[in-house]
Design an enzyme around this catalytic site. Sequence first.
Site, mmCIF file in Angstrom:
data_model
loop_
_atom_site.group_PDB
_atom_site.id
_atom_site.type_symbol
_atom_site.label_atom_id
_atom_site.label_comp_id
_atom_site.label_asym_id
_atom_site.label_seq_id
_atom_site.Cartn_x
_atom_site.Cartn_y
_atom_site.Cartn_z
ATOM 1 N N LYS A 22 -34.685 48.160 50.531
ATOM 2 C CA LYS A 22 -35.439 47.302 49.613
ATOM 3 C C LYS A 22 -34.558 46.177 49.065
ATOM 4 C CE LYS A 22 -36.086 48.660 45.183
ATOM 5 N NZ LYS A 22 -35.643 47.621 44.236
ATOM 6 N N ASN A 23 -33.376 46.538 48.600
ATOM 7 C CA ASN A 23 -32.537 45.548 47.915
ATOM 8 C C ASN A 23 -31.860 44.555 48.854
ATOM 9 O OD1 ASN A 23 -33.290 46.619 45.516
ATOM 10 N ND2 ASN A 23 -31.307 47.556 45.020
ATOM 11 N N ARG A 92 -38.390 42.317 38.639
ATOM 12 C CA ARG A 92 -37.330 41.421 38.175
ATOM 13 C C ARG A 92 -36.696 40.636 39.320
ATOM 14 N NH1 ARG A 92 -34.964 42.100 33.604
ATOM 15 N NH2 ARG A 92 -33.129 41.226 34.562
ATOM 16 N N CYS A 116 -35.805 45.440 30.652
ATOM 17 C CA CYS A 116 -36.608 46.438 31.351
ATOM 18 C C CYS A 116 -36.188 47.808 30.871
ATOM 19 C CB CYS A 116 -36.496 46.294 32.865
ATOM 20 S SG CYS A 116 -35.029 46.992 33.574
ATOM 21 N N ARG A 121 -30.537 43.426 30.770
ATOM 22 C CA ARG A 121 -30.453 42.737 32.062
ATOM 23 C C ARG A 121 -30.626 41.214 31.967
ATOM 24 N NH1 ARG A 121 -33.320 46.492 36.538
ATOM 25 N NH2 ARG A 121 -31.939 45.341 37.878
ATOM 26 N N PRO A 122 -29.673 40.529 31.333
ATOM 27 C CA PRO A 122 -29.766 39.065 31.257
ATOM 28 C C PRO A 122 -29.552 38.407 32.629
ATOM 29 C CG PRO A 122 -27.645 39.827 30.417
ATOM 30 C CD PRO A 122 -28.454 41.064 30.720
ATOM 31 N N VAL A 123 -29.918 37.137 32.749
ATOM 32 C CA VAL A 123 -29.675 36.400 34.002
ATOM 33 C C VAL A 123 -28.811 35.164 33.724
ATOM 34 C CG1 VAL A 123 -31.676 37.225 35.318
ATOM 35 C CG2 VAL A 123 -31.944 35.271 33.783
ATOM 36 N N ASP A 124 -27.992 35.252 32.661
ATOM 37 C CA ASP A 124 -27.171 34.103 32.243
ATOM 38 C C ASP A 124 -26.197 33.660 33.336
ATOM 39 O OD1 ASP A 124 -26.139 36.719 31.604
ATOM 40 O OD2 ASP A 124 -24.430 35.745 30.645
ATOM 41 N N ASP A 304 -27.696 53.233 41.028
ATOM 42 C CA ASP A 304 -29.014 53.599 41.561
ATOM 43 C C ASP A 304 -29.058 55.033 42.096
ATOM 44 O OD1 ASP A 304 -30.015 51.156 40.879
ATOM 45 O OD2 ASP A 304 -30.110 50.347 42.906
ATOM 46 N N ILE A 326 -22.971 50.610 34.260
ATOM 47 C CA ILE A 326 -23.614 49.347 34.657
ATOM 48 C C ILE A 326 -24.741 48.967 33.693
ATOM 49 C CG2 ILE A 326 -24.783 48.095 36.517
ATOM 50 C CD1 ILE A 326 -21.978 48.918 37.324
ATOM 51 N N ARG A 396 -42.600 51.738 44.328
ATOM 52 C CA ARG A 396 -41.899 50.452 44.367
ATOM 53 C C ARG A 396 -40.727 50.507 45.338
ATOM 54 N NH1 ARG A 396 -39.537 48.654 39.154
ATOM 55 N NH2 ARG A 396 -38.748 47.196 40.674
HETATM 56 C C1 UD1 Z 1 -29.256 44.982 41.463
HETATM 57 C C2 UD1 Z 1 -30.182 45.927 42.160
HETATM 58 C C3 UD1 Z 1 -30.409 47.171 41.302
HETATM 59 C C4 UD1 Z 1 -29.067 47.803 40.944
HETATM 60 C C5 UD1 Z 1 -28.134 46.771 40.340
HETATM 61 C C6 UD1 Z 1 -26.724 47.294 40.121
HETATM 62 C C7 UD1 Z 1 -31.569 44.446 43.467
HETATM 63 C C8 UD1 Z 1 -32.908 43.844 43.665
HETATM 64 N N1 UD1 Z 1 -31.447 45.233 42.392
HETATM 65 O O1 UD1 Z 1 -29.870 44.582 40.249
HETATM 66 O O2 UD1 Z 1 -31.184 48.105 42.053
HETATM 67 O O3 UD1 Z 1 -29.274 48.832 39.991
HETATM 68 O O4 UD1 Z 1 -28.014 45.621 41.208
HETATM 69 O O5 UD1 Z 1 -26.196 47.758 41.310
HETATM 70 O O6 UD1 Z 1 -30.670 44.268 44.252
HETATM 71 N N2 UD1 Z 1 -25.563 40.925 34.208
HETATM 72 C C9 UD1 Z 1 -25.328 40.001 33.216
HETATM 73 N N3 UD1 Z 1 -25.722 38.701 33.450
HETATM 74 C C10 UD1 Z 1 -26.342 38.313 34.583
HETATM 75 C C11 UD1 Z 1 -26.577 39.260 35.579
HETATM 76 C C12 UD1 Z 1 -26.184 40.569 35.360
HETATM 77 O O7 UD1 Z 1 -24.776 40.319 32.169
HETATM 78 O O8 UD1 Z 1 -26.669 37.119 34.715
HETATM 79 C C13 UD1 Z 1 -25.168 42.344 34.006
HETATM 80 C C14 UD1 Z 1 -26.355 43.308 33.966
HETATM 81 O O9 UD1 Z 1 -26.952 43.386 32.695
HETATM 82 C C15 UD1 Z 1 -25.686 44.608 34.383
HETATM 83 C C16 UD1 Z 1 -24.621 44.137 35.387
HETATM 84 O O10 UD1 Z 1 -24.429 42.754 35.131
HETATM 85 O O11 UD1 Z 1 -25.063 45.211 33.289
HETATM 86 C C17 UD1 Z 1 -24.980 44.331 36.833
HETATM 87 O O12 UD1 Z 1 -26.297 43.881 37.048
HETATM 88 P P1 UD1 Z 1 -26.748 43.198 38.401
HETATM 89 O O13 UD1 Z 1 -25.790 43.528 39.502
HETATM 90 O O14 UD1 Z 1 -27.034 41.763 38.165
HETATM 91 O O15 UD1 Z 1 -28.123 43.942 38.687
HETATM 92 P P2 UD1 Z 1 -29.332 43.310 39.458
HETATM 93 O O16 UD1 Z 1 -28.819 42.300 40.429
HETATM 94 O O17 UD1 Z 1 -30.407 42.920 38.506
#
Ligand code: UD1
Length: 416
Positions: A22-23, A92, A116, A121-124, A304, A326, A396
Site C-alpha cells: 500500500k505505502n 492522509r 489523526c 502528524r504535521p506536514v511542515d 506500523d 515515531i 484500508r
Molecule cells: C508513513 C506511512 C505510515 C508510517 C509512517 C512511519 C505512508 C502512506 N504512510 O506515514 O504508514 O506509519 O510513514 O513509518 O507511507 N513529521 C513532522 N513533519 C512533517 C512530516 C512528518 O514532524 O512534515 C513527523 C511525524 O509527525 C512523525 C514522523 O515525522 O512523528 C514520521 O512521520 P512520517 O514518516 O512523515 O509518516 P507518514 O509519511 O505520514
Amino acid sequence: MDKLIIKKSMNLSGEVMISGAKNAALPIICAGILTKNTLKLTNVPHLKDIQTLMALLQQLGVTVKFSNSQMEITADNIHNTVAPYELVKQMRASILVLGPLLARFGEAKVSLPGGCAIGARPVDIHIRGLEAMGAEIKIEHGYIVAKAHKLKGAKITMETVTVTGTENLLMAASLADGVTILENCALEPEVTDLANCLVSMGAKIDGIGTGTLTIHGVLELHEAHHEIISDRIEAGTYMIAAAITQGNVTLKNLNTNIMGSVIDSLKLSGAEIKLDGTNLNIQMRNKPHHVNVSTAPYPDFPTDMQAQYMVLNTIAEGISTITENIFENRYMHVSELVRMGAKININGNVATITGVPYLTGAKVMATDLRASASLVLAGLVANGETLIDRIYHLDRGYENMEAKLIKLGANISRVT
Ligand code: UD1
C-alpha cells in the site's frame, strides 16, 4: 457496518500470497501526475486507500484504469489542481499529490490533513521543502495553497526522517529546474520503490536507497511500466499470526530483503525463519519468548508493526517493553487488548507488558489500521469468541485478510 467474528485458531498453516505494498503504491500512483503519458503498474493491491486515491485523481481529470492488480494512469487532461477536504480527510496520504501537481502545473490546493488517531502528524517538512524550491505557500481556509512558476533545485535537509515528506519532495524535484539535494531522507523500501519508478519514467536520481538523494531535474517524464514491491507490513502481520498460533506458514511473492529488523525480532521470540527466493517460511514450535521492541525509521523496527508485535508479547513468558518513538499516540489498541485480558501499563511512550497464559475473547473496537490488525491477531489466540467492530480500518490496508487467514485455517467470518 461490518464486523469480524474470530474464534480461537491455533497452529495456522499453509501458504499466503503477499499483496503489493500500500505505502509504495500510493506515492507511485501519484507519480503518474508527473507525466502526460501512461504509467502502467502491476502488483497494485485492491484496498480502500487505493480507491480513495483513484477517486482523488479522477476528480483532478486523470484517467485511471484498475483491474486484476494492474493499473494504468494517464494524466493528459488534468483540469483541476484541488485535493478537497472530503477526500483528504479519508486518507492522509492524499498529501502526496501536492509535489507532483505543483511541479507539473505550477499550482496546487490541497486540504491540510489535520491530526489523526495516532498523532498530530504535521506536514511542515513537506511545505518547507517546497518553499526552499521556490514555491509560494499559504495556508488558507484549511488548505495548503501552493504556487510556483517553475520549481528550482535546492539543497534541503529534512530535520526529521519523514516517509511521505521525502516522497513529495523527490517527485517535485524530478521536474524542477536544476539540481536538488535531499538530505536525511527516509530509507524505507517504499521510498526506494518510488525512486526506481521515477527513474524508469526518465527521472535522474542518484543515491537511491541512501539518506541523500541527488535529483537532476528534467523537462518532462515519459511512459513507463513498474511493478510495486510487496507489502512488508502485511507480511510481518502474517508472520506474527504464525508465531503466536505456533503455526507453520509460508509467505509467497515477498521481497524478503526488505523485512528489516522484523525477521530478527521474530527469531528472538523463538521463530524459525527460512528464506528461499521470494518465499519466507516461519515456524514456531513453542510459545513465543518476550522481546523488547523499539520503533524507529527503516531498517529498524517499523511503527506500523508495533501493535501487532505487542500481541505476541501479551502471551509470551515474562515482562517486556515496547517503545514507540515515531507517533505520540499510537497505543490506542492497548485498552482493547487489556479488555481481552492482556496486562499492559503505559508510561509515556513505553508500554510494559507482562505475559499472561491466555487472552479471552471480547467485543472490541478497531481505532486505526494497524490497531485493527492487532485485534485480529489477539482474536486468533484468545479463548472463546472475539467480535471486532469498525473494521473498515482494516479494509484500508489489508487485501482479503479474512480469506487469507481462512486459507491458513483460521476461524474468522465477516458479518454485516
Ligand atoms: C508513513 C506511512 C505510515 C508510517 C509512517 C512511519 C505512508 C502512506 N504512510 O506515514 O504508514 O506509519 O510513514 O513509518 O507511507 N513529521 C513532522 N513533519 C512533517 C512530516 C512528518 O514532524 O512534515 C513527523 C511525524 O509527525 C512523525 C514522523 O515525522 O512523528 C514520521 O512521520 P512520517 O514518516 O512523515 O509518516 P507518514 O509519511 O505520514
